[in-house]
Design a protein around this motif. Structure first.
Motif, mmCIF file in Angstrom:
data_model
loop_
_atom_site.group_PDB
_atom_site.id
_atom_site.type_symbol
_atom_site.label_atom_id
_atom_site.label_comp_id
_atom_site.label_asym_id
_atom_site.label_seq_id
_atom_site.Cartn_x
_atom_site.Cartn_y
_atom_site.Cartn_z
ATOM 1 N N GLU A 1 0.821 -1.209 0.000
ATOM 2 C CA GLU A 1 0.000 0.000 0.000
ATOM 3 C C GLU A 1 0.862 1.269 0.000
ATOM 4 O OE1 GLU A 1 -0.374 -2.496 2.107
ATOM 5 O OE2 GLU A 1 -2.239 -3.405 1.327
ATOM 6 N N LEU A 2 2.059 1.166 0.539
ATOM 7 C CA LEU A 2 2.926 2.345 0.662
ATOM 8 C C LEU A 2 4.022 2.397 -0.394
ATOM 9 C CD1 LEU A 2 3.429 2.414 4.556
ATOM 10 C CD2 LEU A 2 1.819 3.757 3.198
ATOM 11 N N SER A 3 3.989 1.475 -1.335
ATOM 12 C CA SER A 3 5.079 1.411 -2.309
ATOM 13 C C SER A 3 4.552 1.071 -3.694
ATOM 14 C CB SER A 3 6.111 0.360 -1.874
ATOM 15 O OG SER A 3 5.527 -0.943 -1.897
ATOM 16 N N VAL A 4 5.448 1.130 -4.656
ATOM 17 C CA VAL A 4 5.126 0.784 -6.035
ATOM 18 C C VAL A 4 6.373 0.188 -6.677
ATOM 19 C CG1 VAL A 4 5.772 3.074 -6.893
ATOM 20 C CG2 VAL A 4 4.193 1.657 -8.214
ATOM 21 N N ASP A 5 6.172 -0.770 -7.554
ATOM 22 C CA ASP A 5 7.280 -1.369 -8.298
ATOM 23 C C ASP A 5 7.535 -0.545 -9.555
ATOM 24 O OD1 ASP A 5 7.677 -3.436 -6.501
ATOM 25 O OD2 ASP A 5 6.177 -4.718 -7.453
ATOM 26 N N LEU A 6 8.714 0.040 -9.635
ATOM 27 C CA LEU A 6 9.082 0.883 -10.777
ATOM 28 C C LEU A 6 10.442 0.471 -11.330
ATOM 29 C CD1 LEU A 6 8.137 4.493 -9.568
ATOM 30 C CD2 LEU A 6 6.962 3.140 -11.304
#
Length: 607
Positions: free
Chosen positions: A285-290
């Motif tokens: 919820e607090l992160s994203v895969d980039l």
């Protein structure tokens, strides 16, 4: 046939001349500005390829040179300059219907520059995708000062923020992740911070150094190290702009996926028992895969030892690629010469002459070591990471390395030829494992070698030991005095001068006392009394010491270099032991205070 060809050639010349005449008549009534505008209109499409590869590259290059030479004094010329600059950076541009605003745009941001009728800049606004435009003082200042190079660098940095693989939505998330990182770093900089803390204290002791937040187009930067000389220079020149070593905080696209935070993770006003800040877990919820990671980018590459490099990679969990290993000392010499010298000096020099006031000239032989694992290093221009918790530990490693590099670079100068017949003192600097090294030199009152080992434990702690031959007299410099001197100035030549001065003073005092005793007891002692050899050596006059140090330019250097060969130094190093000679406490304390002050004063004199 020949007559026909001749008449055809004449007709071609006449038609060409007629055409030029017609063109001249057509545009002679129009001002030159309109002609320039027409040419500029024909080149209105930006090109992302380098200028040299573009078909109109030569024309663009010529226009750029003309614009650099001309002083922009009109609205039209400033507009032309802004539009030309945007094309060079691969951005779009257009002018407002009123003709007093220039918009520099991309898919992810735009800049609005408002101008007066006379071409003066009113303000400049920057707006990222989905955000309201904000006035940027840095952009306004660069444009008002006609500093188009700095303005172009900002345009380039803004474009690089969004060089992340994916669509506009993914690029926007990369920018959002950078904002989250910046908020956490700023919060960390405020932890345990007192109101009256000064900049130097923040630089050397702050969790994240001296942090300057991102403003407009200028990225966030961290100043994490400043040398003692720079500190003294700032104190003696109030108001002067003395900057230490800085790193820029940014984000960059990669080929692999990394989990980056989308919101701040630092828990407010909470820290662990060891003083380290507490962070929220990096959940989905607090992160994203980039396909991106954060970067600490340096203005100039920093020589890092292989051991420190491995520690940083272990902290961040990211391998730093495209590094070329080389002997660490060779890299430090290379970086120092590049900074000190405007001309291109050979990077393979290992002998340098250093001049100090009130002291014979020093000659330093720097043993560069080899590419063995404990002596190798690499030039590092950027450090990738994915979590804000890595930054304090990475900065501490960088500070440690910078302190060590400062000591080695103090022995390097742009003088590698002795230009006169002046007296020389010879030293050899030999690396050890990690961040320790030895300085070998000839004992001022004997023919034996002496050695000072310097271990840079951290950026704030230095341990030094003086090693003498058991039969040699003391040099009147305790290990504590040498350690404090090194920490005070981080300059090997200044410390070595202090050691020689202490030895000279002790020798002179000893000689004076011996003379008084001899005069008093002259009538009581028989003439044939044998003088103890050690006592004679300790009472050697100051003039005799200077005679011992004087060298012959043609014959002595070879002999001295032979004495300072690595093989002999290593053999002798095993036989050396720390001198246990007791020196008068009051005298030693007074000498230490004088030389610590002299070391600080010499930093400014040496410049």
């Amino acid at each position: 046939m020949g007559e026909w060809e001749c008449s055809l050639g004449v007709a071609t010349v006449i038609s060409t001349n007629l055409l030029m005449e017609q063109l001249y008549l057509k545009y002679q009534q129009r001002p030159w500005t309109e002609t320039l505008k027409l040419v500029h209109f024909c080149m209105d499409k930006p090109r992302r390829s380098p200028v040299s590869d573009a078909p109109d590259g030569p024309l663009l290059s010529c226009m750029e040179k003309l614009q650099r030479t001309l002083n922009d004094k009109s609205l039209f010329s400033v507009m032309n300059r802004l539009e030309s600059l945007s094309k060079q950076k691969g951005l779009n541009s257009h002018v407002s219907p009123s003709g007093t605003a220039c918009y520099i745009t991309s898919n992810m941001f735009y800049i609005e520059v408002q101008l007066e009728k006379d071409g003066r800049v009113m303000d400049a606004k920057l707006a990222h995708l989905g955000e309201a435009p904000v006035i940027c003082d840095d952009l306004v200042q660069h444009l008002r000062m006609k500093n188009y190079d700095a303005f172009g660098k900002i345009l380039e940095d803004l474009s690089n923020l969004y060089q992340i693989p994916g669509n506009s939505q993914m690029k926007a998330k990369g920018y959002l992740a950078l904002q989250s990182l910046e908020k956490d770093l700023h919060s960390m900089s405020l932890l345990h911070r007192t109101q009256d803390v000064n900049r130097v204290t923040e630089v050397l002791h702050g969790k994240v150094g001296h942090l300057v937040p991102r403003t407009g187009g200028t990225p966030m930067n961290i100043e994490f190290y400043i040398s003692p000389y720079q500190i003294l220079e700032a104190e003696l020149n109030p108001g002067s702009l003395v900057c230490g070593t800085k790193a820029v905080v940014t984000v960059e696209g990669t080929d692999t996926l990394h989990k980056l935070p989308l919101s701040p993770l630092l828990v407010d006003s909470q820290a662990e028992e060891n003083g380290n800040p507490t962070f929220l877990p990096l959940t989905d919820e607090l992160s994203v895969d980039l396909s991106a990671y954060f970067l600490l980018k340096f203005h100039q590459p920093i020589p890092l030892s292989l051991s420190n490099l491995e520690d940083i990679q272990m902290l961040t969990g990211i391998q730093i690629t495209a590094l070329k290993l080389a002997p660490l000392y060779e890299l430090i010499i290379q970086s120092t010469l590049k900074e000190k010298c405007s001309e291109d000096l050979s990077m393979h020099k290992s002998r340098f002459f250093v001049s100090l006031p009130d002291c014979p000239k020093h000659c330093y032989f720097i043993n560069k070591g080899s590419e063995k694992s404990n002596l190798a290093g690499a030039l590092v221009s950027k450090i990738p990471f994915t979590h804000p918790k890595c930054v304090p530990a990475v900065i501490e490693i960088l500070r440690h390395q910078m302190a060590y590099n400062s000591l080695i670079s103090s022995c390097v100068s742009d003088k590698y030829i002795n230009e006169d017949d002046s007296e020389l003192l010879y030293f050899e600097v030999i690396p050890h494992k990690n961040t320790s090294f030895s300085v070998f030199f000839i004992h001022p009152m004997s023919e034996n070698l002496a050695c000072v080992t310097i271990d840079v434990v951290t950026s704030r702690e230095v341990q030094c030991n003086l090693h003498l031959h058991p039969q040699d007299p003391t040099l009147n410099s305790s290990d504590g005095f040498i350690s404090r001197s090194v920490k005070c100035c981080l300059s090997v030549p200044v410390v070595m001068r202090a050691i020689y001065r202490n030895a000279t003073k002790l020798e002179a005092d000893s000689g004076t006392q011996s003379t008084e005793v001899d005069t008093k007891q002259k009538s009581e002692l028989p003439c044939e009394q044998i003088i103890d050899s050690n006592r004679f050596e300790e009472s050697l006059s100051a003039a005799g010491q200077q005679d011992l140090l004087k060298t012959n330019k043609e014959s002595v250097p070879d002999c001295t270099e032979q004495r300072l060969s690595t093989a002999k130094l290593e053999t002798l190093g095993d036989e050396m032991e720390k001198s246990n000679t007791t020196v008068n406490t009051e005298t030693l304390s007074r000498v230490e205070e004088i030389n610590c002050a002299a070391s600080t004063e010499a930093l400014m004199k040496d410049k």
